[in-house]
Design a protein around this motif. Structure first.
Motif, PDB file in Angstrom:
ATOM      1  N   UNK A  68      29.286 -69.303  43.832  1.00 17.19           N
ATOM      2  CA  UNK A  68      27.876 -68.957  44.032  1.00 17.19           C
ATOM      3  C   UNK A  68      27.028 -70.135  43.574  1.00 17.19           C
ATOM      4  N   UNK A  69      26.061 -70.501  44.415  1.00 14.48           N
ATOM      5  CA  UNK A  69      25.022 -71.454  44.035  1.00 14.48           C
ATOM      6  C   UNK A  69      23.709 -70.684  44.048  1.00 14.48           C
ATOM      7  N   UNK A  70      23.094 -70.588  42.886  1.00  8.74           N
ATOM      8  CA  UNK A  70      21.890 -69.780  42.707  1.00  8.74           C
ATOM      9  C   UNK A  70      20.698 -70.695  42.431  1.00  8.74           C
ATOM     10  N   UNK A  71      19.724 -70.714  43.329  1.00  9.44           N
ATOM     11  CA  UNK A  71      18.522 -71.494  43.064  1.00  9.44           C
ATOM     12  C   UNK A  71      17.532 -70.667  42.241  1.00  9.44           C
ATOM     13  N   UNK A  72      16.568 -71.343  41.671  1.00  4.82           N
ATOM     14  CA  UNK A  72      15.500 -70.668  40.938  1.00  4.82           C
ATOM     15  C   UNK A  72      14.184 -70.745  41.708  1.00  4.82           C
ATOM     16  N   UNK A  73      14.297 -70.957  43.006  1.00  3.15           N
ATOM     17  CA  UNK A  73      13.139 -71.029  43.884  1.00  3.15           C
ATOM     18  C   UNK A  73      13.333 -70.053  45.032  1.00  3.15           C
ATOM     19  N   UNK A  76      15.159 -72.655  49.729  1.00  3.40           N
ATOM     20  CA  UNK A  76      16.425 -73.336  49.418  1.00  3.40           C
ATOM     21  C   UNK A  76      16.542 -74.665  50.158  1.00  3.40           C
ATOM     22  N   UNK A  77      15.449 -75.121  50.754  1.00  2.00           N
ATOM     23  CA  UNK A  77      15.491 -76.333  51.568  1.00  2.00           C
ATOM     24  C   UNK A  77      15.930 -77.555  50.758  1.00  2.00           C
ATOM     25  N   UNK A  78      15.654 -77.561  49.448  1.00  4.41           N
ATOM     26  CA  UNK A  78      15.967 -78.719  48.619  1.00  4.41           C
ATOM     27  C   UNK A  78      17.454 -78.875  48.342  1.00  4.41           C
ATOM     28  N   UNK A  79      18.249 -77.863  48.654  1.00  7.80           N
ATOM     29  CA  UNK A  79      19.686 -77.945  48.372  1.00  7.80           C
ATOM     30  C   UNK A  79      20.541 -77.954  49.636  1.00  7.80           C
ATOM     31  N   UNK A  80      19.943 -77.730  50.776  1.00  7.72           N
ATOM     32  CA  UNK A  80      20.707 -77.629  52.010  1.00  7.72           C
ATOM     33  C   UNK A  80      21.458 -78.910  52.342  1.00  7.72           C
ATOM     34  N   UNK A  91      28.482 -68.636  48.408  1.00  8.49           N
ATOM     35  CA  UNK A  91      27.207 -67.954  48.649  1.00  8.49           C
ATOM     36  C   UNK A  91      26.063 -68.764  48.054  1.00  8.49           C
ATOM     37  N   UNK A  92      25.064 -69.040  48.881  1.00 11.80           N
ATOM     38  CA  UNK A  92      23.838 -69.681  48.432  1.00 11.80           C
ATOM     39  C   UNK A  92      22.775 -68.600  48.304  1.00 11.80           C
ATOM     40  N   UNK A  93      22.247 -68.435  47.093  1.00 14.23           N
ATOM     41  CA  UNK A  93      21.284 -67.368  46.804  1.00 14.23           C
ATOM     42  C   UNK A  93      19.945 -67.966  46.383  1.00 14.23           C
ATOM     43  N   UNK A  94      18.878 -67.327  46.797  1.00 17.49           N
ATOM     44  CA  UNK A  94      17.561 -67.762  46.333  1.00 17.49           C
ATOM     45  C   UNK A  94      17.062 -66.852  45.215  1.00 17.49           C
ATOM     46  N   UNK A  95      15.872 -67.154  44.733  1.00 19.67           N
ATOM     47  CA  UNK A  95      15.312 -66.390  43.605  1.00 19.67           C
ATOM     48  C   UNK A  95      14.215 -65.463  44.102  1.00 19.67           C
ATOM     49  N   UNK A  96      14.526 -64.695  45.123  1.00 20.89           N
ATOM     50  CA  UNK A  96      13.536 -63.779  45.696  1.00 20.89           C
ATOM     51  C   UNK A  96      12.958 -62.888  44.607  1.00 20.89           C
ATOM     52  N   UNK A  97      11.651 -62.838  44.531  1.00 24.17           N
ATOM     53  CA  UNK A  97      10.969 -61.992  43.560  1.00 24.17           C
ATOM     54  C   UNK A  97      10.598 -62.674  42.262  1.00 24.17           C
ATOM     55  N   UNK A 202       5.009 -68.953  54.049  1.00 22.60           N
ATOM     56  CA  UNK A 202       6.262 -68.920  54.786  1.00 22.60           C
ATOM     57  C   UNK A 202       7.290 -69.879  54.193  1.00 22.60           C
ATOM     58  N   UNK A 203       8.578 -69.581  54.273  1.00 24.43           N
ATOM     59  CA  UNK A 203       9.588 -70.557  53.846  1.00 24.43           C
ATOM     60  C   UNK A 203       9.607 -71.751  54.794  1.00 24.43           C
ATOM     61  N   UNK A 204      10.142 -72.865  54.320  1.00 26.58           N
ATOM     62  CA  UNK A 204      10.289 -74.053  55.156  1.00 26.58           C
ATOM     63  C   UNK A 204      11.598 -73.955  55.928  1.00 26.58           C
ATOM     64  N   UNK A 205      11.491 -73.835  57.241  1.00 30.82           N
ATOM     65  CA  UNK A 205      12.648 -73.812  58.135  1.00 30.82           C
ATOM     66  C   UNK A 205      12.351 -74.760  59.290  1.00 30.82           C
ATOM     67  N   UNK A 206      13.312 -74.906  60.189  1.00 29.62           N
ATOM     68  CA  UNK A 206      13.058 -75.734  61.356  1.00 29.62           C
ATOM     69  C   UNK A 206      11.938 -75.151  62.211  1.00 29.62           C
ATOM     70  N   UNK A 207      11.762 -73.829  62.170  1.00 25.38           N
ATOM     71  CA  UNK A 207      10.693 -73.190  62.935  1.00 25.38           C
ATOM     72  C   UNK A 207       9.318 -73.385  62.306  1.00 25.38           C
ATOM     73  N   UNK A 208       9.275 -73.569  60.979  1.00 25.72           N
ATOM     74  CA  UNK A 208       7.975 -73.659  60.310  1.00 25.72           C
ATOM     75  C   UNK A 208       7.613 -75.075  59.886  1.00 25.72           C
TER      76      UNK A 208
END
Length: 315
Positions: A68-73, A76-80, A91-97, A202-208
């Motif tokens: 598991x890789x757990x971000x604190x944000x 997750x764009x900074x770790x991709x 599993x790559x997990x974000x810090x939702x909430x 919005x999160x940063x994705x290729x769409x945004x």
């Protein structure tokens, strides 16, 4: 997921986190040059907070056992850029909430400060100058929230008492919530001209990436305020500069592209622009929520249960 053993890397001292399971060896690492232990023994990696992408991904290539890789944000764009070094099934997990309350609070502060002209008043205070003026109220304004996840929803919570004329919601796909309709991103061209305030969550994705570019900004009404508490590259900086330097739009930015913003960048001195240095999540609300989330995730992990907030499983 079977119950694991091994090292857990944390950016906080383990003694400061209540409820950690005692089956792991806890190693503290918050981006220092020297690793706290052999990365090969790490099974659960909680990334440093607000470290650069280069620092964050540096241990990944040496973590063959990590699960598991757990971000604190929230993003997750900074770790991709480093997940390609991981074995399949991680599993790559974000810090939702974790940042929801703090970021939504800052979004509201930026809206109010910009509309009421607070930055100019602070400059006047430095000069001992008293100037009366009439400024925009949030009351009776139309607000468009672009990105309706937990943070976007929390922004609406905080807008509710301010007597806005209308709050419109936009997400990647359309849906209906208890509050009403959520529009799809494809609907933005028709929604932007009616908004007095546009809030990007919005999160940063290729769409945004570059979503708020020349076309987006040109559809905003004269005098409208753009608030970005998402990621800097969601906004095309050159297009925004053209709009704010002409005086047609205003902006309140907690994130920028580039970031950190260089001292000689024209955004610093553009009229109608308020800039904060990516402090949306950096409040006293962050650390206790982050620690509780880490303890919950590791308790599930130790019990062989699926962790929460998974945004990607490596292939």
């Amino acid at each position: 997921m079977t119950a694991p053993t091994g090292d857990v890397w944390l950016p906080f001292p383990a003694r400061e986190i209540e409820g950690l399971p005692d089956v792991f060896r806890y190693r503290q690492w918050d981006g220092e040059e020297v690793f706290p232990a052999d990365p090969a023994d790490c099974v659960f990696y909680v990334t440093p907070y607000m470290a650069s992408s280069e620092v964050t991904v540096r241990p990944l290539a040496g973590m063959p056992a990590v699960r598991v890789v757990q971000t604190l944000t929230a993003g997750v764009d900074h770790i991709l850029g480093g997940v390609g070094a991981l074995r399949p099934g991680v599993r790559l997990c974000n810090a939702a909430g974790v940042h929801t309350a703090s970021t939504a609070e800052l979004a509201l502060a930026l809206i109010l400060a910009s509309l009421r002209g607070i930055p100019g008043m602070v400059r006047d205070q430095d000069r001992g100058r008293w100037r009366f003026g009439v400024h925009d109220a949030l009351a009776d304004k139309s607000v468009l929230i672009v990105g309706y996840g937990s943070i976007g929803s929390a922004v609406e919570d905080r807008l509710a008492p301010f007597e806005c004329e209308r709050i419109t919601r936009v997400a990647r796909t359309a849906r209906t919530t208890g509050r009403g309709e959520v529009h799809a991103l494809a609907d933005l061209p028709g929604l932007l001209p009616d908004a007095d305030v546009v809030v990007l969550t919005t999160p940063l994705t290729e769409d945004t990436r570059g979503l708020a570019g020349a076309g987006f900004l040109s559809r905003m009404k004269d005098g409208a305020l753009l608030v970005n508490v998402a990621r800097g590259p969601v906004v095309d900086t050159n297009s925004l500069l053209a709009e704010v330097e002409s005086g047609r739009l205003r902006a309140a930015l907690d994130v920028t592209d580039p970031e950190p913003l260089p001292a000689d960048h024209p955004l610093w001195r553009s009229p109608g622009v308020l800039i904060t240095p990516h402090v949306g999540g950096g409040s006293t609300a962050f650390e206790p929520r982050a620690k509780r989330m880490i303890a919950r995730q590791l308790t599930r992990f130790a019990a062989g249960e699926p962790v929460e907030h998974t945004v990607m499983i490596t292939e």
